[in-house]
Design a protein around this motif. Sequence first.
Motif, PDB file in Angstrom:
ATOM      1  N   ARG A   1      -9.465   0.884  -8.093  1.00  0.00           N
ATOM      2  CA  ARG A   1      -9.487  -0.283  -7.235  1.00  0.00           C
ATOM      3  C   ARG A   1     -10.690  -0.078  -6.136  1.00  0.00           C
ATOM      4  O   ARG A   1     -11.051  -1.171  -5.747  1.00  0.00           O
ATOM      5  CB  ARG A   1      -8.141   0.030  -6.451  1.00  0.00           C
ATOM      6  N   GLU A   2     -11.209   1.182  -5.741  1.00  0.00           N
ATOM      7  CA  GLU A   2     -12.187   1.226  -5.000  1.00  0.00           C
ATOM      8  C   GLU A   2     -13.426   0.891  -5.366  1.00  0.00           C
ATOM      9  O   GLU A   2     -14.419   0.141  -4.957  1.00  0.00           O
ATOM     10  CB  GLU A   2     -12.277   2.513  -4.353  1.00  0.00           C
ATOM     11  N   ALA A   3     -13.639   1.308  -6.847  1.00  0.00           N
ATOM     12  CA  ALA A   3     -14.926   0.941  -7.323  1.00  0.00           C
ATOM     13  C   ALA A   3     -15.068  -0.446  -7.714  1.00  0.00           C
ATOM     14  O   ALA A   3     -16.277  -1.186  -7.884  1.00  0.00           O
ATOM     15  CB  ALA A   3     -15.077   1.808  -8.663  1.00  0.00           C
TER      16      ALA A   3
ATOM     17  N   ARG B   1     -15.922  11.288  -9.998  1.00  0.00           N
ATOM     18  CA  ARG B   1     -15.055  11.942  -9.134  1.00  0.00           C
ATOM     19  C   ARG B   1     -13.852  12.708  -9.670  1.00  0.00           C
ATOM     20  O   ARG B   1     -13.204  13.560  -9.346  1.00  0.00           O
ATOM     21  CB  ARG B   1     -14.707  10.616  -8.059  1.00  0.00           C
TER      22      ARG B   1
ATOM     23  N   GLY C   1      -6.621   4.298  -7.787  1.00  0.00           N
ATOM     24  CA  GLY C   1      -7.227   4.389  -6.431  1.00  0.00           C
ATOM     25  C   GLY C   1      -8.691   4.439  -6.675  1.00  0.00           C
ATOM     26  O   GLY C   1      -9.463   3.491  -6.167  1.00  0.00           O
ATOM     27  N   VAL C   2      -9.144   5.266  -7.514  1.00  0.00           N
ATOM     28  CA  VAL C   2     -10.649   5.276  -7.957  1.00  0.00           C
ATOM     29  C   VAL C   2     -11.256   3.926  -8.584  1.00  0.00           C
ATOM     30  O   VAL C   2     -12.099   3.196  -8.011  1.00  0.00           O
ATOM     31  CB  VAL C   2     -11.138   6.380  -8.653  1.00  0.00           C
TER      32      VAL C   2
ATOM     33  N   ASP D   1       0.846  -1.174   0.105  1.00  0.00           N
ATOM     34  CA  ASP D   1       0.032  -0.233   0.013  1.00  0.00           C
ATOM     35  C   ASP D   1       0.721   1.356  -0.119  1.00  0.00           C
ATOM     36  O   ASP D   1       0.428   2.173   0.754  1.00  0.00           O
ATOM     37  CB  ASP D   1      -0.930  -0.043   1.130  1.00  0.00           C
TER      38      ASP D   1
ATOM     39  N   GLY E   1     -13.875  -3.104  -6.176  1.00  0.00           N
ATOM     40  CA  GLY E   1     -14.450  -3.929  -5.107  1.00  0.00           C
ATOM     41  C   GLY E   1     -13.555  -5.260  -5.192  1.00  0.00           C
ATOM     42  O   GLY E   1     -12.344  -5.462  -5.567  1.00  0.00           O
ATOM     43  N   GLU E   2     -14.244  -6.275  -4.500  1.00  0.00           N
ATOM     44  CA  GLU E   2     -13.652  -7.551  -4.314  1.00  0.00           C
ATOM     45  C   GLU E   2     -13.210  -8.427  -5.533  1.00  0.00           C
ATOM     46  O   GLU E   2     -12.544  -9.272  -5.440  1.00  0.00           O
ATOM     47  CB  GLU E   2     -14.224  -8.467  -3.395  1.00  0.00           C
TER      48      GLU E   2
END
Length: 803
Positions: A736-738, A796, A733-734, A638, A740-741
């Motif tokens: 990776r966050e959107a 975003r 980052g966006v 990270d 999800g798993e």
Amino acid sequence: MRVPYKWLQQYVDVTLPPAELADKLTMAGLAVEGVEDLTPGFQKVVAGKIKTITPHPDADHLVICNVDAGRELQLVTGAPNVHEGQMVAVALEGARLPGGREIHRATFRGVVSEGMLCSAQELGLDVSLVSPEDREGIITLPPDASPGADAAEVLGLKDVVLVLELTPNRADCLSILGVAREVAAITGAPIHLPATLPGEDGPEITGLATVEITAPDLCARYVARLVQGVRIGPSPAWLQAFLRAAGMRPINNVVDITNFIMLEMGQPLHAFDYDLLEGHRIIVRRAGPGEKITTLDGVERELDPEMLVIADAARPVAVAGVMGGLATEVTPATTNILIESAHFDGASIRRTSRRLGLRSEASTRFERGVNLEGAPAAADRAARLMAELAGGRVAPGRIDCYVKRRQPVTIELRPERVNYLLGTELAPTTMKELLERLHLEVRGEGPFQVTVPAYRGDLTGEIDLVEEIARLYGYNRIPVTLPGNLTAREKQAPAQRWEEAGREAAAAAGLAEVITYSFIGPRALDQLRLPEDHPWRRTVKIQNPLREEQSIMRPSLLPGLLEVAGRNASRRVLPVAIYELGRVFIPAGSRRPGEPLRLAGLVMGTTPRGWNWPAGEMDFYYLKGILESIFSRLRVRDVSWEASNAYPFLHPGRAATIKAGTRVLGYLGELHPDVLAAVELPARACAFELDWEAAGDLALRVPRYEPLPRFPAVERDLAVVVPATTPAAAVAGVIREAGGELLRAIALFDVYEGAPVPEGCKSLAYSLVYQLPDRTLTDAEVNAAQERIQRALEERLGASLRQ
């Protein structure tokens, strides 16, 4: 320590050749550095007594001496220091001197000379061991020499000297008697101690002198004896010979006796002119502030309250244990002698000796330790010899101020422990016999109770007695065996393992390790363009720096790396790819400075080219790749990179702060052009510095096992157009966050600016990998994830799909 062989034989019946004895001493732990044969390089030189001196009839600078050299001889000389009654060295006709010079009968302006009077230089002697008067003329022999006697015998040159290299703990062997005890213990020969008690006459010393000790912490004992009616003159031949062989210059009978006993017994002595002592008092005290003394070498020295002095009722008369004072020096007019035999604190004598720049045979002995119980015997022996050799009368009794008594030392010795440590099977009776050879008192049957004599201050514990047994038994007789116990495995603390891992990772990434000084100068911080309020300006300053360039402790590893890079560049050693793992120093007020661990690196130049790849510049991205490989190898996860202009020593727009979550790990960037100019680097250079302990807190120290995936992955590409100022990391980052798993991996594989991408924008293309560990994903699930990512990017970051 120089040990004349003939002097040694006065106390121990040793018949071994000197070289063989030297080997035995060395094997017993008393190293003999050399065996020096004093045999002179001259022949047919004898002692002669000048009977008469008459002027030369035809030469103002020559005289004619009538000399008794076993037979009457007429000798012509120009020496300025001849006088009637003088004992001199005479080279007979046919004599051979050092350098091959032969002496023949010669005529000087009509007067026949049947030989030659010799100087110390002509005999090949060390002129530092003869009196200053004899250095410019002929050498004067002791007055008790017999005319016609071999001059080599008179001078003590037919002898051999053992030169010992003593370890600091063997202060007892800084004496002929101490070495004699060793020889007796090694060879089994009997030892003969010299007589000490003098004959006494006249009033008691207690009514003639007083001694007071006001510094008992620095002087444990002070013994004084008084000898009256002495006649100052030359020492007898045997005494002068022993002193010269031991490396000391004879002066007069009284001073020679004190030096003789110091060498014989290891106890430094001093002789005062009793009549010059104010109040006939001796006061052992600390020096007063600003107090001064002129020592025997004629130098006035300023004292301080940490120094111990011997004073009379009015002023200091000696620097204790170092050197006497000129005011109470023994001179030809002296008739009464007060003998000092004392025990001074070794650490105090060492400090005083160093501060005054005075080092003497006496101070050396006090520094290593003198026998506390030996002071009375040394004073008695000196008084006895002064009565015999200087015609003095010894006042009855002695003054003995014994303020800090020695406690007897008794050590318990277990025979089984001795054999365990040495790997031997010695009988307890053998151990007892070996220890008794050293004059140790052994009681009991096992364990033994061993009482140590006062002169063996180095024996304090059981292991010391084991060593004594080993060296007397013979190290060469102890069987050679391998250790019986298993050696323990080396264990490193986690912090040590992390530090070593950092070195391995940096080296694996292609960096070479350097180690630079922890000391730097303020100029190094000026070269980094640091403002006055920058945290690195608050440094730990060195109280006694060797020079201005090493006056502060480094707050960063970067100055050291810049110095190494500059030195390599000045010698055309390129490219430079270096790292250092070391501590920096952060002030913490009155507490101990902080010493955090840092990992820093610097690259400059281009990578070597090969037959199938071109050379590449070691730029910002090259060094960033090195850091990513280090983080990957050590499982520091990270990690993010944020553009920053917070570092005045880095190039604006080519610098980044390295983070892990919200925690700052360090910086990375290209060095500012002004910094490059200040340190004279010829090319662009990039550097990084990490808080290595913080990185260690974030690392996954133990690897986690991840099984191979059982279900297939789905790969999709996504190209988006974003403003040119948007960092790729923000886009990732966006995504990776959107995602999800479902989103397992993301990688940027293309960056493009230009038509048809709108001006002020750029295109970023990513490869996305979707995968679940427990089932196969459907197209609908992947399409839904892609749509979520596209909406999040649009909302975003204002991104749009590239058409």
